[in-house]
Write an enzyme that holds these catalytic residues in place. Structure first.
Site, PDB file in Angstrom:
ATOM      1  N   ARG A  31      12.148   4.420   9.773  1.00 43.89           N
ATOM      2  CA  ARG A  31      12.135   3.075  10.351  1.00 43.89           C
ATOM      3  C   ARG A  31      12.277   1.967   9.314  1.00 43.89           C
ATOM      4  O   ARG A  31      12.078   0.784   9.623  1.00 43.89           O
ATOM      5  CB  ARG A  31      10.828   2.883  11.146  1.00 43.89           C
ATOM      6  CG  ARG A  31      10.815   3.710  12.419  1.00 43.89           C
ATOM      7  CD  ARG A  31       9.438   3.915  12.990  1.00 43.89           C
ATOM      8  NE  ARG A  31       9.484   4.636  14.259  1.00 43.89           N
ATOM      9  CZ  ARG A  31       9.706   5.954  14.375  1.00 43.89           C
ATOM     10  NH1 ARG A  31       9.867   6.701  13.274  1.00 43.89           N
ATOM     11  NH2 ARG A  31       9.760   6.527  15.555  1.00 43.89           N
ATOM     12  N   ALA A  78      -2.331  -3.498   4.446  1.00 44.30           N
ATOM     13  CA  ALA A  78      -2.104  -4.119   5.751  1.00 44.30           C
ATOM     14  C   ALA A  78      -3.300  -4.953   6.202  1.00 44.30           C
ATOM     15  O   ALA A  78      -3.147  -5.933   6.926  1.00 44.30           O
ATOM     16  CB  ALA A  78      -1.789  -3.043   6.783  1.00 44.30           C
ATOM     17  N   PHE A 101       0.794  -1.225   0.000  1.00 37.73           N
ATOM     18  CA  PHE A 101       0.000   0.000   0.000  1.00 37.73           C
ATOM     19  C   PHE A 101       0.830   1.280   0.000  1.00 37.73           C
ATOM     20  O   PHE A 101       0.568   2.192  -0.776  1.00 37.73           O
ATOM     21  CB  PHE A 101      -0.962   0.009   1.192  1.00 37.73           C
ATOM     22  CG  PHE A 101      -1.950   1.128   1.154  1.00 37.73           C
ATOM     23  CD1 PHE A 101      -3.168   0.981   0.507  1.00 37.73           C
ATOM     24  CD2 PHE A 101      -1.670   2.346   1.741  1.00 37.73           C
ATOM     25  CE1 PHE A 101      -4.079   2.020   0.450  1.00 37.73           C
ATOM     26  CE2 PHE A 101      -2.578   3.392   1.695  1.00 37.73           C
ATOM     27  CZ  PHE A 101      -3.785   3.228   1.042  1.00 37.73           C
ATOM     28  N   GLU A 111      -2.255   9.597   6.256  1.00 37.62           N
ATOM     29  CA  GLU A 111      -2.651   9.324   4.877  1.00 37.62           C
ATOM     30  C   GLU A 111      -4.005   8.649   4.770  1.00 37.62           C
ATOM     31  O   GLU A 111      -4.438   8.295   3.685  1.00 37.62           O
ATOM     32  CB  GLU A 111      -1.574   8.463   4.191  1.00 37.62           C
ATOM     33  CG  GLU A 111      -0.264   9.233   4.016  1.00 37.62           C
ATOM     34  CD  GLU A 111       0.806   8.451   3.271  1.00 37.62           C
ATOM     35  OE1 GLU A 111       0.524   7.329   2.804  1.00 37.62           O
ATOM     36  OE2 GLU A 111       1.925   8.973   3.156  1.00 37.62           O
ATOM     37  N   HIS A 144      -9.156   6.219   7.849  1.00 35.47           N
ATOM     38  CA  HIS A 144      -9.521   4.984   8.566  1.00 35.47           C
ATOM     39  C   HIS A 144      -8.297   4.220   9.067  1.00 35.47           C
ATOM     40  O   HIS A 144      -8.280   2.997   9.109  1.00 35.47           O
ATOM     41  CB  HIS A 144     -10.487   4.109   7.754  1.00 35.47           C
ATOM     42  CG  HIS A 144      -9.981   3.577   6.460  1.00 35.47           C
ATOM     43  ND1 HIS A 144     -10.294   4.105   5.241  1.00 35.47           N
ATOM     44  CD2 HIS A 144      -9.186   2.523   6.185  1.00 35.47           C
ATOM     45  CE1 HIS A 144      -9.727   3.406   4.297  1.00 35.47           C
ATOM     46  NE2 HIS A 144      -9.034   2.451   4.828  1.00 35.47           N
ATOM     47  N   GLU A 198      -4.981  -6.960   4.568  1.00 34.94           N
ATOM     48  CA  GLU A 198      -4.946  -8.304   3.975  1.00 34.94           C
ATOM     49  C   GLU A 198      -3.812  -9.187   4.524  1.00 34.94           C
ATOM     50  O   GLU A 198      -3.740 -10.390   4.203  1.00 34.94           O
ATOM     51  CB  GLU A 198      -4.792  -8.213   2.450  1.00 34.94           C
ATOM     52  CG  GLU A 198      -6.053  -7.829   1.695  1.00 34.94           C
ATOM     53  CD  GLU A 198      -6.433  -6.359   1.840  1.00 34.94           C
ATOM     54  OE1 GLU A 198      -5.523  -5.514   1.837  1.00 34.94           O
ATOM     55  OE2 GLU A 198      -7.633  -6.072   1.989  1.00 34.94           O
TER      56      GLU A 198
HETATM   57  N1  INI Z   1      -3.314  -0.130   3.893  1.00 29.14           N
HETATM   58  C1  INI Z   1      -2.047  -0.011   4.331  1.00 29.14           C
HETATM   59  O1  INI Z   1      -1.295  -0.997   4.270  1.00 29.14           O
HETATM   60  N2  INI Z   1      -1.592   1.159   4.816  1.00 29.14           N
HETATM   61  C2  INI Z   1      -2.382   2.258   4.892  1.00 29.14           C
HETATM   62  O2  INI Z   1      -1.890   3.322   5.357  1.00 29.14           O
HETATM   63  C3  INI Z   1      -3.722   2.168   4.425  1.00 29.14           C
HETATM   64  N3  INI Z   1      -4.563   3.310   4.413  1.00 29.14           N
HETATM   65  O3  INI Z   1      -4.030   4.417   4.476  1.00 29.14           O
HETATM   66  O4  INI Z   1      -5.776   3.203   4.320  1.00 29.14           O
HETATM   67  C4  INI Z   1      -4.173   0.934   3.921  1.00 29.14           C
HETATM   68  N4  INI Z   1      -5.442   0.786   3.464  1.00 29.14           N
HETATM   69  C5  INI Z   1      -5.843  -0.313   2.601  1.00 29.14           C
HETATM   70  C6  INI Z   1      -6.279  -1.550   3.384  1.00 29.14           C
HETATM   71  O5  INI Z   1      -5.179  -2.129   4.032  1.00 29.14           O
HETATM   72  C7  INI Z   1      -6.887  -2.597   2.468  1.00 29.14           C
HETATM   73  O6  INI Z   1      -5.953  -2.976   1.492  1.00 29.14           O
HETATM   74  C8  INI Z   1      -8.139  -2.108   1.748  1.00 29.14           C
HETATM   75  O7  INI Z   1      -9.067  -1.564   2.679  1.00 29.14           O
HETATM   76  C9  INI Z   1      -8.830  -3.285   1.008  1.00 29.14           C
HETATM   77  O8  INI Z   1      -9.274  -4.274   1.928  1.00 29.14           O
END
Ligand code: INI
Length: 160
Positions: free
Chosen positions: A128, A57, A23, A86, A89, A59
């Protein structure tokens, strides 16, 4: 004298699964590079490492659970990055991600390592994953090897 158990950092003949989310782009790539580099330094053969990319994250836990059920690896390393600034949610992604990985880990059959960054902004994330604060991917790789070697010294239930 009381015996003190401690895992070594000998990665030889170990099989590792890594689940990494894409992501946030660069931070995730750098976490993966850190993990792969450290695993190699500790003696894990590249042919013994399986890497699964997932969209975000949220998934990670699902893919990690599949690796866990397949029983082909000695540890699972989860890597990702959730940045508060960013997303509106953040809490809906970071919390469930951490909770699900924690549940998998606390079963105790094999180590499941939490290498998911949760930061307020991208600058903190970059620090990090190879910047001023080290690389959490590299730290996670070392933690995985140490925990595998520790678990080998702690008896588990015969039924597992
Ligand atoms: N997923 C991330 O890995 N990091 C994030 O900061 C993030 N934000 O910003 O929303 C994020 N969203 C996507 C989420 O993990 C799913 O892939 C999506 O909702 C589909 O299930």
């Amino acid at each position: 004298m009381t015996p003190i158990l401690e895992g070594s950092h000998d990665g030889s003949h170990l099989k590792i699964a890594i689940v990494v989310s894409r992501f946030s782009g660069e931070p995730c790539q750098k976490l993966l590079e850190g993990a792969l580099g450290r695993l190699e330094e500790l003696g894990v053969a590249s042919s013994d490492i399986d890497v699964a990319w997932v969209p975000g994250a949220f998934e990670i836990a699902g893919a990690a659970t599949r690796f866990h059920k397949a029983r082909n690896h000695d540890a699972i390393i989860t890597l990702g990055c959730v940045i508060r600034g960013e997303t509106p949610h953040f809490d809906h992604v970071a919390g469930p991600c951490a909770d699900a990985i924690s549940r998998l880990s606390s079963g105790g059959r094999i180590p499941v390592i939490f290498g998911v960054l949760t930061t307020d902004n991208r600058e903190q994330a970059m620090a990090r994953c190879g910047g001023k604060q080290g690389n959490k991917g590299s730290d996670s790789a070392q933690a995985a090897i140490e925990m595998i070697r520790l678990y080998q010294q702690i008896p588990r239930e015969a039924s597992e």
